[in-house]
Scaffold this motif. Structure first.
Motif, mmCIF file in Angstrom:
data_model
loop_
_atom_site.group_PDB
_atom_site.id
_atom_site.type_symbol
_atom_site.label_atom_id
_atom_site.label_comp_id
_atom_site.label_asym_id
_atom_site.label_seq_id
_atom_site.Cartn_x
_atom_site.Cartn_y
_atom_site.Cartn_z
ATOM 1 N N GLY A 88 0.807 -1.228 0.000
ATOM 2 C CA GLY A 88 0.000 0.000 0.000
ATOM 3 C C GLY A 88 0.831 1.266 0.000
ATOM 4 N N ARG A 89 2.140 1.152 -0.132
ATOM 5 C CA ARG A 89 2.974 2.359 -0.076
ATOM 6 C C ARG A 89 3.317 2.908 -1.454
ATOM 7 N NH1 ARG A 89 5.252 -1.159 3.460
ATOM 8 N NH2 ARG A 89 6.890 -1.656 1.968
ATOM 9 N N LEU A 90 3.058 2.115 -2.496
ATOM 10 C CA LEU A 90 3.480 2.507 -3.840
ATOM 11 C C LEU A 90 2.269 2.960 -4.654
ATOM 12 C CD1 LEU A 90 6.146 1.573 -5.983
ATOM 13 C CD2 LEU A 90 4.149 0.395 -6.871
ATOM 14 N N THR A 91 2.410 4.082 -5.383
ATOM 15 C CA THR A 91 1.400 4.487 -6.353
ATOM 16 C C THR A 91 1.869 4.024 -7.720
ATOM 17 O OG1 THR A 91 0.923 6.427 -5.024
ATOM 18 C CG2 THR A 91 0.108 6.448 -7.288
ATOM 19 N N ALA A 92 1.059 3.196 -8.361
ATOM 20 C CA ALA A 92 1.434 2.635 -9.661
ATOM 21 C C ALA A 92 0.839 3.496 -10.767
ATOM 22 C CB ALA A 92 0.919 1.204 -9.779
ATOM 23 N N LEU A 93 1.689 4.063 -11.612
ATOM 24 C CA LEU A 93 1.239 4.970 -12.672
ATOM 25 C C LEU A 93 1.632 4.421 -14.037
ATOM 26 C CD1 LEU A 93 2.249 8.282 -10.893
ATOM 27 C CD2 LEU A 93 -0.073 7.382 -11.168
ATOM 28 N N ASP A 94 0.829 4.802 -15.026
ATOM 29 C CA ASP A 94 0.919 4.196 -16.351
ATOM 30 C C ASP A 94 1.721 5.088 -17.302
ATOM 31 O OD1 ASP A 94 0.453 2.603 -18.527
ATOM 32 O OD2 ASP A 94 -1.720 2.868 -18.559
ATOM 33 N N ILE A 95 2.717 4.501 -17.955
ATOM 34 C CA ILE A 95 3.469 5.215 -18.992
ATOM 35 C C ILE A 95 3.297 4.474 -20.313
ATOM 36 C CG2 ILE A 95 5.658 4.027 -18.421
ATOM 37 C CD1 ILE A 95 7.065 6.711 -19.207
ATOM 38 N N TYR A 96 3.108 5.250 -21.382
ATOM 39 C CA TYR A 96 2.841 4.642 -22.690
ATOM 40 C C TYR A 96 3.844 5.130 -23.724
ATOM 41 C CZ TYR A 96 0.598 4.078 -27.258
ATOM 42 O OH TYR A 96 0.347 3.778 -28.572
ATOM 43 N N GLY A 97 4.128 4.267 -24.649
ATOM 44 C CA GLY A 97 4.944 4.667 -25.796
ATOM 45 C C GLY A 97 5.199 3.481 -26.687
ATOM 46 N N LEU A 98 5.802 3.756 -27.816
ATOM 47 C CA LEU A 98 6.143 2.673 -28.753
ATOM 48 C C LEU A 98 7.376 3.073 -29.540
ATOM 49 C CD1 LEU A 98 3.509 2.695 -31.645
ATOM 50 C CD2 LEU A 98 3.536 4.381 -29.827
ATOM 51 N N SER A 99 8.160 2.070 -29.913
ATOM 52 C CA SER A 99 9.440 2.324 -30.570
ATOM 53 C C SER A 99 9.285 3.178 -31.818
ATOM 54 C CB SER A 99 10.107 1.020 -30.998
ATOM 55 O OG SER A 99 9.908 0.017 -30.062
ATOM 56 N N GLU A 100 8.268 2.863 -32.620
ATOM 57 C CA GLU A 100 8.137 3.539 -33.910
ATOM 58 C C GLU A 100 7.973 5.044 -33.736
ATOM 59 O OE1 GLU A 100 6.629 0.924 -32.759
ATOM 60 O OE2 GLU A 100 5.910 -0.432 -34.311
ATOM 61 N N ILE A 101 7.414 5.456 -32.604
ATOM 62 C CA ILE A 101 7.224 6.888 -32.356
ATOM 63 C C ILE A 101 8.449 7.465 -31.653
ATOM 64 C CG2 ILE A 101 5.789 8.614 -31.140
ATOM 65 C CD1 ILE A 101 4.507 7.364 -33.668
ATOM 66 N N ILE A 102 8.919 6.825 -30.591
ATOM 67 C CA ILE A 102 10.159 7.240 -29.916
ATOM 68 C C ILE A 102 10.560 6.228 -28.843
ATOM 69 C CG2 ILE A 102 9.276 8.680 -27.981
ATOM 70 C CD1 ILE A 102 11.440 10.824 -29.187
ATOM 71 N N GLY A 103 9.579 5.476 -28.325
ATOM 72 C CA GLY A 103 9.798 4.611 -27.158
ATOM 73 C C GLY A 103 8.913 5.110 -26.039
ATOM 74 N N PRO A 104 9.232 4.819 -24.765
ATOM 75 C CA PRO A 104 8.407 5.351 -23.673
ATOM 76 C C PRO A 104 8.437 6.878 -23.703
ATOM 77 C CG PRO A 104 10.509 4.546 -22.834
ATOM 78 C CD PRO A 104 10.421 4.112 -24.269
ATOM 79 N N GLY A 105 7.419 7.501 -23.084
ATOM 80 C CA GLY A 105 7.420 8.960 -23.012
ATOM 81 C C GLY A 105 6.500 9.618 -24.025
ATOM 82 N N VAL A 106 5.669 8.837 -24.694
ATOM 83 C CA VAL A 106 4.678 9.439 -25.592
ATOM 84 C C VAL A 106 3.534 10.014 -24.752
ATOM 85 C CG1 VAL A 106 2.983 8.962 -27.410
ATOM 86 C CG2 VAL A 106 5.280 7.946 -27.534
ATOM 87 N N ALA A 107 3.146 9.289 -23.707
ATOM 88 C CA ALA A 107 2.038 9.729 -22.859
ATOM 89 C C ALA A 107 2.228 9.185 -21.447
ATOM 90 C CB ALA A 107 0.708 9.256 -23.429
ATOM 91 N N MET A 108 1.686 9.915 -20.477
ATOM 92 C CA MET A 108 1.905 9.558 -19.072
ATOM 93 C C MET A 108 0.690 9.886 -18.229
ATOM 94 S SD MET A 108 4.178 8.400 -16.919
ATOM 95 C CE MET A 108 3.750 8.039 -15.212
ATOM 96 N N GLU A 109 0.426 8.998 -17.291
ATOM 97 C CA GLU A 109 -0.635 9.215 -16.307
ATOM 98 C C GLU A 109 -0.071 10.087 -15.183
ATOM 99 O OE1 GLU A 109 -3.847 6.275 -14.177
ATOM 100 O OE2 GLU A 109 -1.779 5.587 -14.271
ATOM 101 N N ALA A 110 -0.864 11.051 -14.724
ATOM 102 C CA ALA A 110 -0.410 11.893 -13.615
ATOM 103 C C ALA A 110 -1.027 11.390 -12.320
ATOM 104 C CB ALA A 110 -0.825 13.343 -13.847
#
Ligand code: DLL
Length: 439
Positions: A230-252
């Motif tokens: 219960g101490r960790l907040t799990a957040l979603d990161i999205y991306g794909l290699s063809e665009i750049i890799g991770p860092g295309v979109a992020m959950e706040a």
């Protein structure tokens, strides 16, 4: 190129007109760069397109799509629009078949990549004084190096531990006191389980999980957070290699359930996955992305095959990125069972909505008969009352949710195999009498 000490923009452009003007300017520039590059692929693709005609974002639907097959057909360098001399890196994603898809980066592209990953981390609440335990694989896969450069750009101390070797990961997490951890959701869960088994869970300080590269449900989020005590907040990161890799979109952290697309670099559209027709904001469809600023190997209207929708309303005051729903999975991974279309994530949601379902599951599509049958095996939770009633409830929940009956088998907690590296595989085909879940 991004200034390595400039502040990181985590809010985007407030004025919608100014944002559209910036995007239009960058789009026109991109079309001109592609058309004028002398690259035969783009010459053919953009035949008849006049870059100066791109005078608003309304011009976008008239522009051609790029698809994964284009990258395969031009393998390895055919979509580069700069000399190979100007590139400093490549990454590759291994498809299910054939050659990998290769993506080249110029120095400017690497700077953009660092920038968008720094933004992603900042949106998650990561600070320059944090230690980032980076459990994504380093190598051809973009996950490791993408988060690595983002962490450095933000000013974090990055621990480049990569995937696998769970015991070492836990020891480093404990000894270095990292507040932030990045990994696939399945690996984050595995680490928590091992930490509990080894009795070190309470000695690990991780509070923020930057988790992506696979689709994962809200139920999975609950299980990951619970497994971390219960101490960790799990957040979603999205991306794909063809665009750049991770860092295309992020959950706040203050706007759960949606992802912020960094739309000054990656222009999103949603289209009908069958027809390619543009869909209105709010409707589910295939995400299409245009790399507005990349220089070595940009793409125009790239069909990601990922299913989401633009979330037009809501959001946090003072933040202005285009918001999309967390990904529902890939159009290519959609199962068609007795004529019904099913995304595996819907089955995951039906399972994980039940508190007596544990932390792991697998789906088998049994294609031995004339009609495909669905089988689901899932672990019981540690506090499950009994297997029989859980099986019955879960079968009903799946039938209600996806309109297909599945044969459900509940097994003991911890008894199913875990993935230590790479992306988790949860869907298996059965074509002969060999049980894909045996062994
Ligand atoms: O998975 C990039 C990445 C690395 C993203 C680390 C996040 C964290 P590829 O290997 O090219 O790149 O796979 C891209 O993975 O088209 C989606 O189908 C899926 N995917 C990635 N992130 C998510 C996510 C990396 N957060 C493909 N939710 C994409 C659902 C995701 N699916």
């Amino acid at each position: 190129m991004a200034d390595p000490i400039a502040p990181i923009d985590v809010v985007g452009t407030a004025d919608p007109e100014a944002k559209a003007a910036l995007q239009t300017h960058r789009l026109r520039d991109l079309v001109a760069r592609l058309a004028g590059s002398g690259n035969p692929f783009w010459r053919e693709k953009l035949a008849g397109v006049d870059p100066s005609g791109v005078d608003s974002l309304d011009a976008l639907p008239e522009l051609p799509f790029t698809v994964k097959q284009d990258l395969r057909d031009t393998y390895p360098t055919g979509m580069l629009i700069q000399p190979l001399d100007d590139t400093i890196r490549l990454h590759a994603s291994s498809g299910t078949s054939g050659k990998p898809t290769i993506v080249y980066y110029s120095r400017e592209d690497i700077a953009i990549w660092a920038e968008v990953n720094a933004r992603a981390l900042a949106l998650a609440g990561v600070r320059p004084d944090d230690t980032l335990h980076n459990g994504y694989g380093y190598g051809l896969f973009t996950g490791g190096l993408g988060l690595h450069y983002g962490g450095e750009r933000l000013g974090c101390t990055v621990v480049p531990v990569s995937g696998g070797n769970t015991a070492l990961q836990l020891q480093l997490l404990e000894d270095l006191g990292s507040r932030v951890m990045s990994a696939t959701p399945s690996f984050a869960l595995l680490m928590a389980e091992r930490a509990a088994e080894l009795g070190v869970l309470d000695r690990i300080r991780a509070e923020i999980g930057i988790l992506g590269a696979e689709p994962w449900s809200e139920g999975m989020r609950e299980r990951i957070q619970e497994a971390w005590g219960g101490r960790l907040t799990a957040l979603d990161i999205y991306g794909l290699s063809e665009i750049i890799g991770p860092g295309v979109a992020m959950e706040a952290a203050d706007d759960l359930g949606v992802l912020n697309v960094f739309d000054d670099h990656f222009l999103p559209e949603i289209v009908d996955p069958e027809t390619g027709a543009l869909l209105p904001d709010g409707e589910w469809g295939e995400l299409v992305l245009t790399t507005l600023t990349k220089t070595a190997q940009p793409v125009l209207r790239y069909r990601t095959r990922d299913i989401t929708r633009i979330v037009p309303d809501g959001g946090v005051d003072g933040r202005h990125w285009t918001r999309i729903a967390r990904l529902n999975g890939r159009a290519d991974d959609m199962l068609i069972i007795r004529g019904v279309n099913v995304y595996p994530k819907e089955i995951e949601s039906a399972l994980f909505d039940d508190p007596d379902v544990g932390r792991n599951y697998a789906i088998v599509v049994d294609r031995r008969g004339s009609m495909a049958e669905l089988r689901v095996r899932a672990e019981l939770g540690p506090d499950a009352a009994d297997a029989a009633s859980t099986t019955e409830r879960v079968s009903r929940a799946i039938a209600d949710r996806i309109r297909i009956r599945a044969t459900v088998e509940m097994v003991a907690a911890g008894s199913m195999p875990r993935t230590e590296a790479g992306k988790v595989k949860r869907v298996f085909e059965q074509v002969d009498d060999t049980d894909p879940l045996a062994g």
